[in-house]
Design a protein around this motif. Structure first.
Motif, PDB file in Angstrom:
ATOM      1  N   ASN A  38       0.862  -1.181   0.000  1.00  0.00           N
ATOM      2  CA  ASN A  38       0.000   0.000   0.000  1.00  0.00           C
ATOM      3  C   ASN A  38       0.894   1.226   0.000  1.00  0.00           C
ATOM      4  OD1 ASN A  38      -2.927  -0.909   0.430  1.00  0.00           O
ATOM      5  ND2 ASN A  38      -1.777  -2.141   1.906  1.00  0.00           N
ATOM      6  N   ARG A  40       0.838   3.551   1.893  1.00  0.00           N
ATOM      7  CA  ARG A  40       1.221   3.794   3.291  1.00  0.00           C
ATOM      8  C   ARG A  40       2.634   3.272   3.591  1.00  0.00           C
ATOM      9  NH1 ARG A  40       0.711   0.792   8.363  1.00  0.00           N
ATOM     10  NH2 ARG A  40       0.332   2.335   9.980  1.00  0.00           N
ATOM     11  N   LEU A 140      -6.797  -3.665   3.181  1.00  0.00           N
ATOM     12  CA  LEU A 140      -6.691  -2.238   3.518  1.00  0.00           C
ATOM     13  C   LEU A 140      -7.401  -1.351   2.500  1.00  0.00           C
ATOM     14  CD1 LEU A 140      -3.676  -0.347   4.976  1.00  0.00           C
ATOM     15  CD2 LEU A 140      -4.878   0.600   3.018  1.00  0.00           C
ATOM     16  N   THR A 144     -11.122   0.607   2.958  1.00  0.00           N
ATOM     17  CA  THR A 144     -11.170   2.076   2.901  1.00  0.00           C
ATOM     18  C   THR A 144     -12.124   2.541   1.804  1.00  0.00           C
ATOM     19  OG1 THR A 144      -8.878   2.024   3.605  1.00  0.00           O
ATOM     20  CG2 THR A 144      -9.711   4.135   2.850  1.00  0.00           C
ATOM     21  N   GLY A 165      -7.363   9.471 -10.045  1.00  0.00           N
ATOM     22  CA  GLY A 165      -6.128   8.677  -9.961  1.00  0.00           C
ATOM     23  C   GLY A 165      -6.403   7.194  -9.930  1.00  0.00           C
ATOM     24  N   VAL A 166      -7.098   6.715 -10.950  1.00  0.00           N
ATOM     25  CA  VAL A 166      -7.662   5.357 -10.888  1.00  0.00           C
ATOM     26  C   VAL A 166      -6.616   4.241 -10.882  1.00  0.00           C
ATOM     27  CG1 VAL A 166      -7.968   4.951 -13.377  1.00  0.00           C
ATOM     28  CG2 VAL A 166      -9.603   3.980 -11.733  1.00  0.00           C
ATOM     29  N   GLY A 168      -4.336   3.705  -8.858  1.00  0.00           N
ATOM     30  CA  GLY A 168      -3.980   3.270  -7.506  1.00  0.00           C
ATOM     31  C   GLY A 168      -4.820   2.099  -7.032  1.00  0.00           C
ATOM     32  N   ALA A 171      -8.100   3.280  -5.324  1.00  0.00           N
ATOM     33  CA  ALA A 171      -9.001   3.905  -6.308  1.00  0.00           C
ATOM     34  C   ALA A 171      -9.662   2.830  -7.176  1.00  0.00           C
ATOM     35  CB  ALA A 171      -8.209   4.883  -7.170  1.00  0.00           C
ATOM     36  N   LYS A 194      -4.027   3.771 -18.640  1.00  0.00           N
ATOM     37  CA  LYS A 194      -4.753   3.331 -17.434  1.00  0.00           C
ATOM     38  C   LYS A 194      -6.242   3.652 -17.570  1.00  0.00           C
ATOM     39  CE  LYS A 194      -0.862   3.789 -14.230  1.00  0.00           C
ATOM     40  NZ  LYS A 194      -0.434   4.199 -12.883  1.00  0.00           N
ATOM     41  N   TYR A 209      -5.577  13.773 -16.017  1.00  0.00           N
ATOM     42  CA  TYR A 209      -5.451  14.988 -15.200  1.00  0.00           C
ATOM     43  C   TYR A 209      -4.164  15.765 -15.494  1.00  0.00           C
ATOM     44  CZ  TYR A 209      -2.713  11.859 -12.114  1.00  0.00           C
ATOM     45  OH  TYR A 209      -1.805  10.967 -11.626  1.00  0.00           O
ATOM     46  N   GLY A 254      -6.711  10.253   0.821  1.00  0.00           N
ATOM     47  CA  GLY A 254      -5.291  10.144   0.467  1.00  0.00           C
ATOM     48  C   GLY A 254      -4.682  11.482   0.118  1.00  0.00           C
ATOM     49  N   THR A 256      -1.724  11.678  -2.089  1.00  0.00           N
ATOM     50  CA  THR A 256      -0.659  11.364  -3.048  1.00  0.00           C
ATOM     51  C   THR A 256      -0.150  12.630  -3.754  1.00  0.00           C
ATOM     52  OG1 THR A 256      -1.829   9.297  -3.378  1.00  0.00           O
ATOM     53  CG2 THR A 256      -0.034   9.738  -4.886  1.00  0.00           C
ATOM     54  N   MET A 280      -9.586   3.861   6.692  1.00  0.00           N
ATOM     55  CA  MET A 280      -9.821   2.451   7.031  1.00  0.00           C
ATOM     56  C   MET A 280     -11.297   2.176   7.342  1.00  0.00           C
ATOM     57  SD  MET A 280      -6.718   1.163   6.791  1.00  0.00           S
ATOM     58  CE  MET A 280      -6.647  -0.351   7.710  1.00  0.00           C
ATOM     59  N   MET A 318       6.098   0.851  -7.443  1.00  0.00           N
ATOM     60  CA  MET A 318       5.012   1.697  -6.913  1.00  0.00           C
ATOM     61  C   MET A 318       5.410   3.171  -6.953  1.00  0.00           C
ATOM     62  SD  MET A 318       3.215   1.629  -3.167  1.00  0.00           S
ATOM     63  CE  MET A 318       1.706   0.750  -3.511  1.00  0.00           C
ATOM     64  N   GLY A 321       4.935   4.927 -10.034  1.00  0.00           N
ATOM     65  CA  GLY A 321       3.525   5.123 -10.402  1.00  0.00           C
ATOM     66  C   GLY A 321       3.128   4.375 -11.659  1.00  0.00           C
TER      67      GLY A 321
HETATM   68  N1  LIG Z   1      -6.652   6.930   4.838  1.00  0.00           N
HETATM   69  C1  LIG Z   1      -6.671   5.653   4.538  1.00  0.00           C
HETATM   70  O1  LIG Z   1      -7.208   4.824   5.252  1.00  0.00           O
HETATM   71  C2  LIG Z   1      -6.056   5.214   3.261  1.00  0.00           C
HETATM   72  C3  LIG Z   1      -6.251   3.918   2.789  1.00  0.00           C
HETATM   73  C4  LIG Z   1      -5.733   3.563   1.530  1.00  0.00           C
HETATM   74  C5  LIG Z   1      -5.009   4.503   0.821  1.00  0.00           C
HETATM   75  N2  LIG Z   1      -4.801   5.748   1.352  1.00  0.00           N
HETATM   76  C6  LIG Z   1      -4.075   6.777   0.601  1.00  0.00           C
HETATM   77  O2  LIG Z   1      -4.604   6.820  -0.713  1.00  0.00           O
HETATM   78  C7  LIG Z   1      -3.563   7.118  -1.632  1.00  0.00           C
HETATM   79  C8  LIG Z   1      -3.488   5.993  -2.647  1.00  0.00           C
HETATM   80  O3  LIG Z   1      -3.066   4.821  -1.974  1.00  0.00           O
HETATM   81  P1  LIG Z   1      -2.795   3.479  -2.784  1.00  0.00           P
HETATM   82  O4  LIG Z   1      -2.230   2.490  -1.830  1.00  0.00           O
HETATM   83  O5  LIG Z   1      -3.991   3.152  -3.589  1.00  0.00           O
HETATM   84  O6  LIG Z   1      -1.587   4.001  -3.702  1.00  0.00           O
HETATM   85  P2  LIG Z   1      -1.017   3.566  -5.091  1.00  0.00           P
HETATM   86  O7  LIG Z   1      -1.524   2.222  -5.452  1.00  0.00           O
HETATM   87  O8  LIG Z   1       0.444   3.820  -5.033  1.00  0.00           O
HETATM   88  O9  LIG Z   1      -1.685   4.638  -6.060  1.00  0.00           O
HETATM   89  C9  LIG Z   1      -1.331   5.982  -6.104  1.00  0.00           C
HETATM   90  C10 LIG Z   1      -2.105   6.581  -7.240  1.00  0.00           C
HETATM   91  O10 LIG Z   1      -2.262   7.977  -7.035  1.00  0.00           O
HETATM   92  C11 LIG Z   1      -2.614   8.555  -8.264  1.00  0.00           C
HETATM   93  N3  LIG Z   1      -2.122   9.917  -8.387  1.00  0.00           N
HETATM   94  C12 LIG Z   1      -0.848  10.338  -8.329  1.00  0.00           C
HETATM   95  N4  LIG Z   1      -0.820  11.685  -8.523  1.00  0.00           N
HETATM   96  C13 LIG Z   1      -2.092  12.090  -8.700  1.00  0.00           C
HETATM   97  C14 LIG Z   1      -2.718  13.341  -8.957  1.00  0.00           C
HETATM   98  N5  LIG Z   1      -2.003  14.459  -9.087  1.00  0.00           N
HETATM   99  N6  LIG Z   1      -4.070  13.384  -9.081  1.00  0.00           N
HETATM  100  C15 LIG Z   1      -4.812  12.251  -8.973  1.00  0.00           C
HETATM  101  N7  LIG Z   1      -4.255  11.039  -8.748  1.00  0.00           N
HETATM  102  C16 LIG Z   1      -2.928  10.956  -8.603  1.00  0.00           C
HETATM  103  C17 LIG Z   1      -1.982   7.695  -9.336  1.00  0.00           C
HETATM  104  O11 LIG Z   1      -3.006   7.332 -10.247  1.00  0.00           O
HETATM  105  P3  LIG Z   1      -2.735   7.299 -11.832  1.00  0.00           P
HETATM  106  O12 LIG Z   1      -1.561   6.407 -12.009  1.00  0.00           O
HETATM  107  O13 LIG Z   1      -4.003   6.767 -12.382  1.00  0.00           O
HETATM  108  O14 LIG Z   1      -2.455   8.700 -12.274  1.00  0.00           O
HETATM  109  C18 LIG Z   1      -1.412   6.502  -8.583  1.00  0.00           C
HETATM  110  O15 LIG Z   1      -1.697   5.293  -9.208  1.00  0.00           O
HETATM  111  C19 LIG Z   1      -2.289   7.297  -0.795  1.00  0.00           C
HETATM  112  O16 LIG Z   1      -2.139   8.668  -0.536  1.00  0.00           O
HETATM  113  C20 LIG Z   1      -2.582   6.518   0.465  1.00  0.00           C
HETATM  114  O17 LIG Z   1      -1.862   6.952   1.563  1.00  0.00           O
HETATM  115  C21 LIG Z   1      -5.321   6.109   2.531  1.00  0.00           C
END
Ligand SMILES: NC(=O)c1ccc[n+]([C@@H]2O[C@H](COP(=O)([O-])OP(=O)(O)OC[C@H]3O[C@@H](n4cnc5c(N)ncnc54)[C@H](OP(=O)(O)O)[C@@H]3O)[C@@H](O)[C@H]2O)c1
Length: 331
Positions: A38, A40, A140, A144, A165-166, A168, A171, A194, A209, A254, A256, A280, A318, A321
């Motif tokens: 993740n 995180r 996780l 969420t 940001g699909v 991820g 997402a 993507k 975007y 998030g 990111t 979460m 990761m 990206g």
């Molecule tokens: N609070 C919580 O409980 C929780 C739980 C899960 C995740 N999160 C947070 O959610 C975020 C994603 O987590 P993940 O594990 O899914 O990460 P991940 O798999 O590494 O995905 C990150 C994604 O963010 C997108 N992104 C990057 N820059 C962006 C921008 N300027 N505008 C829109 N999208 C953008 C990208 O999408 P594209 O490649 O499509 O551009 C990338 O694939 C992180 O910040 C993480 O900490 C929080």
């Protein structure tokens, strides 16, 4: 047993032998078959110091087989295929987690390991339609996304949803869940490829975007959105207030793309928009999420499977990206 240790900020994880733990009272020992990354775990490596000089094992997501149980745990569950709920100590209030809440994998050791000892109550039978890798790609991010869509935004079938940001992992879960719930889902991504892949798993259309006029184009093509799920924050978040319909709901979990900038206060109150933060989910939401995934036979999109020994390569993947979906470690 082999495990990936986080010892030092900004240094690669150390894949090494560590003592195999024994289950104590109320605990189970799981032989892990798969774990998943993740974002995180990346934040931790960039921003935190290890809470122990010997290092800790990162990883919030894992699936495997119960190998042994401690005192007060029923022996019949030995051999059961399970998935781990990484949301620990949520507490009694479903609205928000208690102060003692923790996410598995920091500060306590997690799943990037051959075995884990964890409280019996954190362990749930693996949905049978999921492989170990798919099950590890679920907890996780799916938890969420589930809370964001259903508890917070109270999504209704037929509503129009935007997922930013699909590419991820979280997402994509939101996309798959919303599409299974008969929502009309649109996406954004920084990569045209993507967007095409998102369409193949249920999105109707998407915009890149990285193009200056992405928000205008999206509004022209799709109109306003009832619900927006955002995992990025950053400067683009301000455009989401233009894209949401009056009375619509935006959920963020998030950062990111960093902190939110320049939000129009007037749009916020005049359009009567609700903005939710979420993190979460509760134990009940974890079980409801697994039921939902099982009922709709959703399988997470797995981008790439690495071995435990390749964990640092997996994190580089990761960080760059490049992924579309979850990055998994086969153990
Ligand atoms: N609070 C919580 O409980 C929780 C739980 C899960 C995740 N999160 C947070 O959610 C975020 C994603 O987590 P993940 O594990 O899914 O990460 P991940 O798999 O590494 O995905 C990150 C994604 O963010 C997108 N992104 C990057 N820059 C962006 C921008 N300027 N505008 C829109 N999208 C953008 C990208 O999408 P594209 O490649 O499509 O551009 C990338 O694939 C992180 O910040 C993480 O900490 C929080």
């Amino acid at each position: 047993m082999k495990a990936a240790l986080f010892k030092e900020k900004d240094a690669p994880l150390l894949v090494t032998e560590v003592p195999k733990p024994l289950p104590g009272k109320g605990q189970v020992l799981i032989k892990l078959h798969a774990a998943a990354l993740n974002h995180r775990d990346l934040w931790i490596q960039r921003e935190q110091a290890s809470p122990s000089a010997n290092g800790i094992i990162l990883g919030s997501d894992g699936s495997g087989v119960i190998e042994d149980v401690g005192e007060d745990v029923e022996e019949e569950i030995i051999g059961q295929e399970v998935v781990i709920n990484p949301s620990i100590g949520w507490g009694k209030n479903p609205t928000v987690q208690a102060d003692a809440f923790k996410i598995l994998g920091f500060p306590d050791s997690g799943t990037f390991s051959e075995h884990i000892v964890i409280a019996r109550k954190q362990v749930v039978e693996k949905p049978e339609h999921l492989s170990f890798e798919e099950a590890a790609a679920t907890p996780l991010s799916a938890l969420t996304a589930y809370r964001a869509l259903f508890t917070k935004a109270r999504l209704r079938p037929g509503e129009k949803v935007l997922i930013t940001g699909v590419g991820g992992g979280a997402a994509l879960w939101a996309l798959q869940m919303a599409a299974s719930f008969q929502a009309k889902v649109f996406v954004t991504s920084g990569h045209d490829t993507k967007i095409q892949k998102a369409i193949s798993v249920g999105a109707l259309a998407g915009h890149n975007y990285k193009q200056d006029d992405w928000a205008e184009q999206l509004k022209k093509n799709a109109g306003g959105f009832d619900v927006i799920v955002d995992t990025a924050g950053g400067r683009h978040f301000a455009s989401l207030l233009d894209l949401v319909v009056p009375g619509g709901r935006i959920v963020n979990f998030g950062r990111t793309a960093g902190n939110i900038e320049d939000l129009s206060t007037r749009s916020l109150y005049w359009k009567q928009v609700s903005i939710f933060g979420t993190t979460m989910g509760t134990e009940d939401e974890f079980l409801s999420m697994l039921d939902f995934v099982h009922k709709h036979k959703i399988k997470p999109v797995i981008d790439k499977i690495f071995t435990l020994g390749e964990v640092n390569e997996a994190f580089r993947h990761m960080e760059e990206g490049r992924q579309f979906g979850k990055i998994v470690l086969k153990i």
